[in-house]
Scaffold this motif. Structure first.
Motif, mmCIF file in Angstrom:
data_model
loop_
_atom_site.group_PDB
_atom_site.id
_atom_site.type_symbol
_atom_site.label_atom_id
_atom_site.label_comp_id
_atom_site.label_asym_id
_atom_site.label_seq_id
_atom_site.Cartn_x
_atom_site.Cartn_y
_atom_site.Cartn_z
ATOM 1 N N ALA A 73 0.834 -1.201 0.000
ATOM 2 C CA ALA A 73 0.000 0.000 0.000
ATOM 3 C C ALA A 73 0.868 1.251 0.000
ATOM 4 C CB ALA A 73 -0.936 -0.001 1.211
ATOM 5 N N GLU A 74 1.922 1.240 0.796
ATOM 6 C CA GLU A 74 2.840 2.385 0.832
ATOM 7 C C GLU A 74 3.525 2.558 -0.521
ATOM 8 O OE1 GLU A 74 5.484 3.747 4.352
ATOM 9 O OE2 GLU A 74 6.613 2.207 3.243
ATOM 10 N N SER A 133 1.177 4.154 -2.948
ATOM 11 C CA SER A 133 0.999 5.572 -2.617
ATOM 12 C C SER A 133 2.195 6.391 -3.078
ATOM 13 C CB SER A 133 0.807 5.752 -1.117
ATOM 14 O OG SER A 133 -0.370 5.141 -0.684
ATOM 15 N N ASP A 166 2.063 6.953 -6.734
ATOM 16 C CA ASP A 166 1.134 8.039 -7.061
ATOM 17 C C ASP A 166 1.787 9.398 -6.844
ATOM 18 O OD1 ASP A 166 -0.892 6.283 -7.781
ATOM 19 O OD2 ASP A 166 -1.926 6.416 -5.845
ATOM 20 N N VAL A 167 2.525 9.539 -5.744
ATOM 21 C CA VAL A 167 3.235 10.794 -5.481
ATOM 22 C C VAL A 167 4.277 11.045 -6.566
ATOM 23 C CG1 VAL A 167 4.864 11.927 -3.905
ATOM 24 C CG2 VAL A 167 2.812 10.857 -3.012
ATOM 25 N N VAL A 177 3.929 8.753 2.729
ATOM 26 C CA VAL A 177 3.487 9.542 1.584
ATOM 27 C C VAL A 177 2.991 10.923 2.016
ATOM 28 C CG1 VAL A 177 1.119 8.690 1.458
ATOM 29 C CG2 VAL A 177 2.313 9.341 -0.627
ATOM 30 N N ARG A 224 4.699 14.412 0.658
ATOM 31 C CA ARG A 224 3.968 15.537 0.057
ATOM 32 C C ARG A 224 4.256 16.837 0.804
ATOM 33 N NH1 ARG A 224 -0.684 11.817 -0.902
ATOM 34 N NH2 ARG A 224 -0.763 11.571 -3.155
#
Length: 181
Positions: free
Chosen positions: A56-57, A60, A63-64, A116, A120
């Protein structure tokens, strides 16, 4: 130096992260396909705090990566809205800290929030410096014909054109051959 050391570190991380895509990686493959590859990337930078080391990390962070690659090529005014949203989404509350061998630098979130979210926030802070100093032109894409690698130009005269010496040498050889044919 144009930017504070933590800003440079964050921007260098964006370059390293962004250059894991198939069009910009040395291997030509996605170099952020596994949790182990993410761990290897993070080990090259000073990420502290919560790291889950799970799928999952990884998803993510991928995506970043896409978001940061898009942000890299925006003009200054377009970047402002994206950066402000990144900081809002991360609920950034910047504070000075020093840890490990690092001197005073900015963090914007608690070390226990997901990786994540911290990315950001920290990248948002780094881009804030770039925007405030009107230096978005220092963020480029490699000028080699077949490469879309990210380039952070910290040179004095702002003339860096290629993501690696390899791309530069290859393009110089092509130009040399064209001149001599």
């Amino acid at each position: 130096m144009l930017f504070a050391p933590d800003t440079v570190e964050s921007l260098n991380f964006v370059v390293a992260l962004g250059n894991t895509t198939p069009g910009s990686s040395r291997s030509g493959e996605d170099e952020l396909a596994t949790v182990d590859q993410l761990a290897g990337l993070l080990s090259r930078f000073s990420y502290t705090g919560r790291i889950d080391h799970d799928k999952a990390e990884l998803l993510s962070v991928r995506d970043v990566r896409t978001q940061l690659r898009s942000l890299w090529v925006l003009d200054r005014d377009e970047a402002v809205g994206v950066v402000n949203q990144m900081l809002r989404d991360a609920r950034a509350l910047p504070f000075l800290t020093r840890h490990d061998q690092l001197d005073w630098h900015l963090h914007a979130t608690s070390p226990d929030v997901p990786l994540v979210v911290r990315m950001r926030a920290e990248m948002g802070l780094a881009f804030t410096d770039v925007i405030r100093m009107n230096e978005m032109g220092r963020l480029r894409v490699c000028e080699a014909d077949d490469c879309d690698g990210l380039v952070l130009d910290l040179s004095r005269n702002g003339s860096k054109r290629f993501c690696t010496v390899r791309c530069g040498n290859r393009m110089n050889m092509i130009a040399f051959r064209e001149r001599n044919s």
